[in-house]
Design a protein around this motif. Structure first.
Motif, short mmCIF file in Angstrom:
data_model
loop_
_atom_site.label_atom_id
_atom_site.label_comp_id
_atom_site.label_asym_id
_atom_site.label_seq_id
_atom_site.Cartn_x
_atom_site.Cartn_y
_atom_site.Cartn_z
N SER A 19 0.85 -1.12 -0.03
CA SER A 19 0.03 -0.13 0.03
C SER A 19 0.77 1.18 0.20
O SER A 19 0.32 2.34 -0.47
CB SER A 19 -1.03 0.09 1.14
N GLY A 20 2.08 1.40 0.44
CA GLY A 20 2.86 2.41 0.51
C GLY A 20 2.81 3.17 1.85
O GLY A 20 3.52 3.98 2.42
N ARG A 21 1.75 2.80 2.58
CA ARG A 21 1.19 3.38 4.17
C ARG A 21 2.32 2.75 4.97
O ARG A 21 2.14 1.51 5.33
CB ARG A 21 -0.06 3.20 4.30
N GLY A 22 3.00 3.53 5.52
CA GLY A 22 3.76 3.14 6.75
C GLY A 22 5.00 2.54 6.21
O GLY A 22 5.66 1.48 7.06
N ALA A 23 5.33 2.94 5.10
CA ALA A 23 6.59 2.19 4.45
C ALA A 23 7.60 3.22 4.91
O ALA A 23 8.94 2.87 4.04
CB ALA A 23 6.51 2.24 2.84
N ASP A 24 7.82 4.05 5.55
CA ASP A 24 8.90 5.00 5.99
C ASP A 24 9.94 4.17 6.55
O ASP A 24 9.67 3.11 7.34
CB ASP A 24 8.28 5.83 6.88
N PRO A 25 11.33 4.32 6.48
CA PRO A 25 12.40 3.82 7.15
C PRO A 25 12.08 3.39 8.57
O PRO A 25 12.65 2.34 9.01
CB PRO A 25 13.46 4.73 6.78
N SER A 26 11.75 4.45 9.28
CA SER A 26 11.72 4.03 10.90
C SER A 26 10.88 2.80 11.26
O SER A 26 11.10 1.92 11.90
CB SER A 26 11.19 5.38 11.49
N HIS A 27 9.55 2.95 10.64
CA HIS A 27 8.65 1.78 10.72
C HIS A 27 9.25 0.45 10.33
O HIS A 27 9.05 -0.60 11.05
CB HIS A 27 7.36 2.02 10.08
N ALA A 28 9.68 0.54 9.02
CA ALA A 28 10.41 -0.74 8.55
C ALA A 28 11.42 -1.10 9.27
O ALA A 28 11.46 -2.55 9.61
CB ALA A 28 11.05 -0.49 7.08
N LEU A 29 12.28 -0.45 9.83
CA LEU A 29 13.42 -0.65 10.72
C LEU A 29 13.00 -1.44 12.00
O LEU A 29 13.49 -2.32 12.59
CB LEU A 29 14.32 0.32 11.03
N THR A 30 12.02 -0.93 12.66
CA THR A 30 11.18 -1.31 13.75
C THR A 30 10.77 -2.74 13.59
O THR A 30 10.96 -3.60 14.19
CB THR A 30 10.20 -0.41 14.23
N CYS A 31 10.18 -2.86 12.34
CA CYS A 31 9.49 -4.32 12.10
C CYS A 31 10.84 -5.39 12.19
O CYS A 31 10.60 -6.48 12.36
CB CYS A 31 8.71 -4.17 10.79
N VAL A 32 11.74 -5.04 11.16
CA VAL A 32 12.90 -5.88 11.05
C VAL A 32 13.43 -6.14 12.44
O VAL A 32 13.95 -7.41 12.64
CB VAL A 32 13.89 -5.45 9.89
N ALA A 33 13.61 -5.26 13.13
CA ALA A 33 14.30 -5.36 14.49
C ALA A 33 13.60 -6.26 15.41
O ALA A 33 14.20 -7.25 16.10
CB ALA A 33 14.35 -4.12 15.24
N VAL A 34 12.15 -6.29 15.40
CA VAL A 34 11.24 -7.16 16.12
C VAL A 34 11.47 -8.48 15.73
O VAL A 34 11.61 -9.44 16.32
CB VAL A 34 9.94 -6.69 15.98
N LEU A 35 11.37 -8.75 14.15
CA LEU A 35 11.51 -10.01 13.53
C LEU A 35 12.87 -10.44 13.92
O LEU A 35 12.97 -11.72 14.31
CB LEU A 35 11.36 -9.79 11.91
N LEU A 36 14.04 -9.85 13.74
CA LEU A 36 15.31 -10.50 14.16
C LEU A 36 15.46 -10.76 15.62
O LEU A 36 15.92 -11.91 15.81
CB LEU A 36 16.45 -9.53 13.87
N ALA A 37 14.80 -9.91 16.47
CA ALA A 37 14.89 -10.18 17.78
C ALA A 37 14.20 -11.63 18.24
O ALA A 37 14.77 -12.44 18.88
CB ALA A 37 14.24 -9.15 18.72
N TRP A 38 12.82 -11.70 17.69
CA TRP A 38 12.29 -13.12 17.70
C TRP A 38 12.91 -14.54 17.12
O TRP A 38 12.91 -15.34 17.72
CB TRP A 38 10.72 -12.94 17.19
N THR A 39 13.41 -14.02 15.93
CA THR A 39 14.37 -15.06 15.26
C THR A 39 15.39 -15.64 16.02
O THR A 39 15.77 -16.75 16.55
CB THR A 39 15.01 -14.57 13.88
N LEU A 40 16.32 -14.68 16.65
CA LEU A 40 17.34 -14.97 17.55
C LEU A 40 17.06 -15.64 18.90
O LEU A 40 17.72 -16.65 19.20
CB LEU A 40 18.20 -13.95 17.82
N LEU A 41 15.84 -15.22 19.37
CA LEU A 41 15.57 -15.80 20.49
C LEU A 41 14.92 -17.36 20.32
O LEU A 41 15.24 -18.14 21.14
CB LEU A 41 14.23 -15.04 20.92
N CYS A 42 14.09 -17.19 19.41
CA CYS A 42 13.76 -18.65 18.91
C CYS A 42 14.74 -19.67 18.64
O CYS A 42 14.76 -20.90 18.87
CB CYS A 42 12.47 -18.81 18.11
#
Length: 273
Positions: free
Chosen positions: A236-259
């Motif tokens: 959609s392009g909505r919420g595609a700003d770098p800060s939001h994307a980096l937050t999502c990636v950080a959460v994903l990586l954190a859960w991946t490392l934990l699991c």
């Protein structure tokens, strides 16, 4: 005149040789897993047909929510929903059964006594299902976009990033989930509980924008939620700003490392007695 001979240096395997060996093992095991996957008609049905049927069925659920009031469009919601459904149904659920079955048949134990590394042993069985998930998502999202008239994604790199990181995370969660499964039969129950939790807490079945703000804010930090948000933002392009994307990636990586860390500690390589 005496000459002193220099000590013979200790020869260690070059890092590139180790990488090449691991790559060779991974390729060989992946080919074997692909061959087994395509021979099973039940696998093909469960991984290729059921997720598409579930995505079609969720359209009825989505109509119960005020998507317009939440600033959402049905087509974009269905595409992000398909990402969650495909990852859980085509990868997570069948992969748990595969891991447990290989464990009960002593396949994992035999592989581990050789030169194959643990990561390769666990990654290879995920290859057929990961490929099926990618194909499923591409077909479903393309069909939804065509019907809804959405066109191409506004930020395709976010869609790809969300799916790829989602595959890695889902594989780690599946490996961790096998610790609770004693047999191949009990693995079905564990996978059912797991995929319900993943779907219900990620915005896949219930868009977070339609929930109370405080509740939705908490669920944004659950494992699969960043995948849904990256895919939706990418399309959609909505919420595609770098800060939001980096937050999502950080959460994903954190859960991946934990699991991954938890799976290394809890994963069982031999049948449970």
């Amino acid at each position: 005149m005496s000459t002193s001979s220099s000590p013979t240096p200790l020869c260690l395997p070059a890092p590139c040789d180790s990488v090449a060996t691991a790559s060779g093992h991974f390729a060989a095991l992946s080919r074997a897993e692909l061959a087994l996957f395509w021979r099973s008609k039940s696998n093909l049905f469960n991984v290729l047909v059921i997720p598409a049927m579930i995505v079609m069925g969720t359209t009825t659920i989505m109509k119960q929510f005020d998507l317009t009031g939440a600033g959402l469009a049905m087509g974009q919601v269905m595409i992000s929903t398909s990402a969650g459904v495909v990852l859980v149904m085509a990868l997570y659920a069948p992969l748990i059964g595969t891991y447990v079955l290989r464990r009960e048949e002593h396949v994992l134990k035999r592989l581990r006594t050789g030169e194959v590394g643990d990561v390769v042993i666990l990654a290879a069985p995920a290859v057929p299902m990961a490929l099926a998930a990618l194909v499923q998502f591409a077909l479903i999202s393309g069909a939804v976009a065509a019907v809804a008239g959405l066109g191409l994604p506004a930020a395709p790199h976010l869609v790809v990033l969300g799916i790829v990181l989602g595959i890695v995370l889902t594989t780690a969660v599946a490996a961790l989930s096998t610790a609770a499964a004693r047999t191949a039969e009990s693995a079905q129950g564990i996978s059912t509980i797991g995929f319900l939790l993943l779907l219900l807490t990620s915005g896949t079945l219930v868009p977070l924008e339609t929930l109370p703000p405080a509740f939705g804010a908490v669920l944004r930090y659950f494992p699969l939620t960043p995948v849904i948000e990256l895919v939706r933002a990418g399309w959609s392009g909505r919420g595609a700003d770098p800060s939001h994307a980096l937050t999502c990636v950080a959460v994903l990586l954190a859960w991946t490392l934990l699991c991954t860390w938890a799976a290394r500690r809890r994963f069982r390589w031999e049948p449970r007695t």
